[in-house]
Design a protein around this motif. Structure first.
Motif, short mmCIF file in Angstrom:
data_model
loop_
_atom_site.label_atom_id
_atom_site.label_comp_id
_atom_site.label_asym_id
_atom_site.label_seq_id
_atom_site.Cartn_x
_atom_site.Cartn_y
_atom_site.Cartn_z
N ALA A 1 37.44 -34.93 -21.36
CA ALA A 1 38.80 -34.41 -21.20
C ALA A 1 39.86 -35.45 -21.51
CB ALA A 1 38.99 -33.88 -19.78
N SER A 2 39.47 -36.61 -22.05
CA SER A 2 40.44 -37.65 -22.36
C SER A 2 41.41 -37.17 -23.44
CB SER A 2 39.73 -38.92 -22.84
OG SER A 2 39.11 -38.69 -24.09
N ASP A 3 42.59 -37.80 -23.50
CA ASP A 3 43.60 -37.40 -24.48
C ASP A 3 43.06 -37.54 -25.90
OD1 ASP A 3 45.34 -36.88 -22.43
OD2 ASP A 3 46.47 -38.76 -22.63
N ARG A 4 42.30 -38.61 -26.14
CA ARG A 4 41.79 -38.86 -27.50
C ARG A 4 40.82 -37.77 -27.93
NH1 ARG A 4 37.21 -41.42 -29.20
NH2 ARG A 4 36.77 -42.24 -27.12
N LEU A 5 39.87 -37.40 -27.06
CA LEU A 5 38.89 -36.39 -27.42
C LEU A 5 39.49 -34.98 -27.41
CD1 LEU A 5 35.72 -37.77 -25.61
CD2 LEU A 5 36.36 -37.97 -28.01
N THR A 6 40.48 -34.75 -26.56
CA THR A 6 41.18 -33.47 -26.59
C THR A 6 41.90 -33.29 -27.93
OG1 THR A 6 41.48 -33.44 -24.19
CG2 THR A 6 42.96 -32.06 -25.50
N HIS A 7 42.55 -34.37 -28.38
CA HIS A 7 43.22 -34.29 -29.69
C HIS A 7 42.20 -34.13 -30.81
CE1 HIS A 7 45.17 -36.09 -33.35
NE2 HIS A 7 45.94 -35.06 -33.07
N ALA A 8 41.03 -34.72 -30.68
CA ALA A 8 39.99 -34.54 -31.69
C ALA A 8 39.59 -33.07 -31.80
CB ALA A 8 38.77 -35.40 -31.36
N ASP A 9 39.51 -32.38 -30.65
CA ASP A 9 39.21 -30.95 -30.66
C ASP A 9 40.33 -30.17 -31.34
OD1 ASP A 9 36.79 -31.24 -29.41
OD2 ASP A 9 37.54 -30.80 -27.40
N GLN A 10 41.57 -30.55 -31.06
CA GLN A 10 42.71 -29.87 -31.70
C GLN A 10 42.68 -30.09 -33.22
OE1 GLN A 10 45.93 -31.71 -29.59
NE2 GLN A 10 45.90 -30.21 -27.91
N LEU A 11 42.36 -31.31 -33.61
CA LEU A 11 42.29 -31.64 -35.04
C LEU A 11 41.17 -30.84 -35.72
CD1 LEU A 11 43.45 -33.49 -37.27
CD2 LEU A 11 41.72 -35.19 -36.63
N ALA A 12 40.02 -30.73 -35.04
CA ALA A 12 38.91 -29.96 -35.60
C ALA A 12 39.29 -28.50 -35.77
CB ALA A 12 37.68 -30.09 -34.70
N GLY A 13 40.03 -27.96 -34.80
CA GLY A 13 40.48 -26.58 -34.89
C GLY A 13 41.46 -26.38 -36.03
N ALA A 14 42.41 -27.31 -36.19
CA ALA A 14 43.39 -27.19 -37.26
C ALA A 14 42.74 -27.28 -38.63
CB ALA A 14 44.45 -28.28 -37.11
N LEU A 15 41.65 -28.04 -38.73
CA LEU A 15 40.95 -28.21 -40.01
C LEU A 15 39.84 -27.18 -40.21
CD1 LEU A 15 40.63 -32.11 -39.93
CD2 LEU A 15 42.15 -30.77 -41.39
N SER A 16 39.65 -26.28 -39.24
CA SER A 16 38.54 -25.29 -39.29
C SER A 16 37.21 -26.00 -39.55
CB SER A 16 38.82 -24.24 -40.38
OG SER A 16 40.01 -23.54 -40.11
N LEU A 17 36.98 -27.08 -38.83
CA LEU A 17 35.78 -27.89 -39.04
C LEU A 17 34.52 -27.09 -38.71
CD1 LEU A 17 34.56 -30.70 -39.68
CD2 LEU A 17 34.71 -31.19 -37.22
N ASP A 18 33.59 -27.04 -39.66
CA ASP A 18 32.29 -26.38 -39.46
C ASP A 18 31.20 -27.43 -39.65
OD1 ASP A 18 30.06 -24.81 -39.36
OD2 ASP A 18 30.42 -23.78 -41.26
#
Length: 570
Positions: free
Chosen positions: A476-493
């Motif tokens: 739940a850290s800020d860094r890993l939360t932002h990584a999840d947001q970035l993955a969502g914005a990039l539609s990472l598969d």
């Protein structure tokens, strides 16, 4: 008590008068092997009559032999058999229980031992001279299956006797069949302790001097060149992923060394101070680099840079050769460095506090003007991010720095994810485009079209991404939360980027973990994973999950809200 054995009367009934019976005890797999059975009937005729009873409709219900009936109907549909062909049938007496008859036929049947089947196929091939395709057609199987059976039939007779006696499994036989040398097969079996005769260990013992065709050395050499040099190929008919081995390891190494030597000679002709071949990558030396400079309408290395730098020809994991030019050895970098002397303040210079105050004013002015000039701001940002990544020890006046996490510290199986190699190739591409001297970088950035700067900015920003969840990191850290947001914005598969291997992923997990993964994916491994040895359990899980889009939960991207996507697009 005397048992009276009665001989049933067999009559022939037209095929179109026969229908399946609901009393047949076999409910599962009624259609399995029907094509093979039809091929056998075509080649050898119907070897066993059907058990039937008269139905009220005037037709006959087949209570035992429904698979034979399906095969006969299949032949009739293909016009290989008349629709009213006479079929030998045993009509049940009025007191016979059809379910009991069906159950007896299906449960009392003793299947042929696999070794007997292998010997029979071998007799057809060697004694009767039948071609593999003909055998496959007559028994309704594939040529590949026939080749596998013939391969098993050529395992050492003493080992096949152990197989028939239950001392080894079919998996052991398949592993031993990798070699045609009976003495080597027997030695491999005897040399392993009876408590650890895993099939993969047998295969390793029989191929320890061979090179898998998937090995990077084998790919570099190529099958055609290897066979032209007199090498032989060992084919593994039981492994769809690994098609075999190059038997002569020494020959493979000689051919690979010759290919490397030719490439080294070609690169040496360019004029470098040294050229180093690397069949196995060497990470012990930390090189600095020089880069090509604009020379008319092309980029070229300066002669003075080539006089102090070298190149290496490296064999990549996929069997391709990669040339890295412009590498400066640490010893040459030290010799080239000019001595620096700390200078004291000049006489009459302003006090340090006054210098700091005045330059603070200058900084404020620079900030204001830069905020009004996006083009220069873009060039300065790209320069600031590129300096620490491409020019060691250089810094910009912008307090922007790209920190690069070295992923090889965390990941062992880099080959499972081609993105590692693709990012390294992209780094090399930009390294060849940038100027060799850090002092020239800002001018280079100012001269580039905005599209080039944006492409480079995207790469530099990408290099700074750190989404690694280490042991003490909170998800739940800020860094890993932002990584999840970035993955969502990039539609990472991640299913498109990561293909787990047995050695790199599955074999490092426990059997309960493997079983849970397979269950979560909703696929069947075809065998109880918990009952298998660790290595075989890993391989079974890999086969079950192959071709699916399953990835572990930690690699899945969370749902990206629509508002976030709009924000990213904007």
């Amino acid at each position: 008590m005397t048992t009276t054995i009665t001989t049933p009367t067999i009559i022939t009934i037209p095929l179109n008068k026969l229908v399946p019976s609901a009393a047949n005890a076999r409910r599962t797999g009624q259609q399995m092997g029907v094509a093979s059975l039809a091929a056998s009937i075509t080649a050898h005729g119907l070897q066993q009559n059907l058990n039937v009873r008269l139905a009220p409709s005037g037709r006959y219900e087949v209570v035992a032999g429904n698979r034979r009936l399906a095969a006969l109907k299949k032949l009739a549909k293909a016009k290989a058999l008349a629709k009213d062909a006479p079929i030998p049938c045993r009509v049940l007496a009025e007191g016979d229980d059809p379910t009991e008859i069906s159950l007896a036929e299906n449960t009392l049947r003793e299947p042929m031992h696999p070794d007997d089947e292998c010997r029979a196929f071998l007799a057809l091939a060697e004694e009767k001279g039948m071609a593999i395709d003909d055998i496959a057609a007559r028994f309704g199987t594939t040529p590949a299956i026939v080749r596998q059976r013939l391969k098993l039939a050529r395992v050492s007779p003493s080992l096949r006797a152990r197989f028939r006696n239950g001392e080894m499994t079919m998996a052991h036989m398949m592993a031993l069949a990798i070699s045609d040398d009976h003495a080597a097969q027997e030695q491999a079996w005897e040399n392993l302790p009876d408590w650890n005769r895993e099939p993969y260990l047998l295969k390793q013992a029989l191929t320890h001097e061979a090179v898998p065709l998937t090995d990077k050395l084998a790919v570099l050499v190529g099958v055609a060149a290897y066979e032209a040099a007199g090498g032989t190929i060992i084919r593994d008919l039981f492994d769809a992923e690994d098609e075999g081995y190059m038997a002569d390891r020494a020959l493979v190494h000689r051919l690979a060394a010759a290919i490397m030597a030719d490439e080294v000679t070609a690169v040496q002709a360019e004029g470098w101070k040294w050229v180093l071949p690397e069949i196995q990558p060497d990470y012990s030396t930390r090189y600095t680099r020089v880069y090509p400079r604009p020379d008319g309408d092309r980029l070229a290395y300066a002669p003075e840079d080539m006089a102090k730098a070298g190149a290496r020809v490296r064999l990549e994991h996929d069997g391709t050769l990669r040339i890295e030019r412009g590498l400066v050895h640490p010893d040459d970098a030290k010799a080239d460095a000019a001595p620096t002397h700390r200078q004291g303040p000049e006489r009459g210079a302003l006090p340090a506090a006054m210098v700091a105050e005045l330059t603070a004013h200058r900084t404020a002015a620079l900030r204001l003007e830069l905020s009004r000039n996006p083009a220069v701001a873009l060039a300065a940002t790209v320069q600031a991010l590129a300096l620490p990544l491409f020019y060691q020890g250089s810094r910009s006046c912008l307090a922007i720095r790209a920190e690069h996490e070295h992923l090889e510290r965390h990941a062992k199986a880099l080959d499972d994810c081609p993105a590692h190699a693709a990012m390294e190739a992209e780094r090399e591409r930009w390294g060849d485009l940038l100027p060799g001297d850090a002092a020239d970088l800002f001018g280079w950035c100012l001269a580039q079209p905005q599209a080039v700067l944006l492409d480079l900015l995207a790469f530099l920003a990408a290099c700074s991404v750190n989404a690694v969840q280490a042991k003490d990191d909170s998800p739940a850290s800020d860094r890993l939360t932002h990584a999840d947001q970035l993955a969502g914005a990039l539609s990472l598969d991640m299913a498109a980027h990561w293909t787990p291997s047995v050695d790199g992923f599955y074999s490092r997990l426990t059997k309960p973990m493997l079983a849970k993964m397979v269950a979560d994916a909703g696929v069947s491994p075809g065998v109880a994973i918990a009952s298998l040895p660790k290595k075989e359990a890993a391989a079974a899980a890999a086969r079950a999950l192959a071709g699916t889009e399953w990835v572990p939960e930690v690699l899945r991207s969370p749902h990206t809200p629509e508002c976030t996507l709009h924000a990213a697009a904007a």
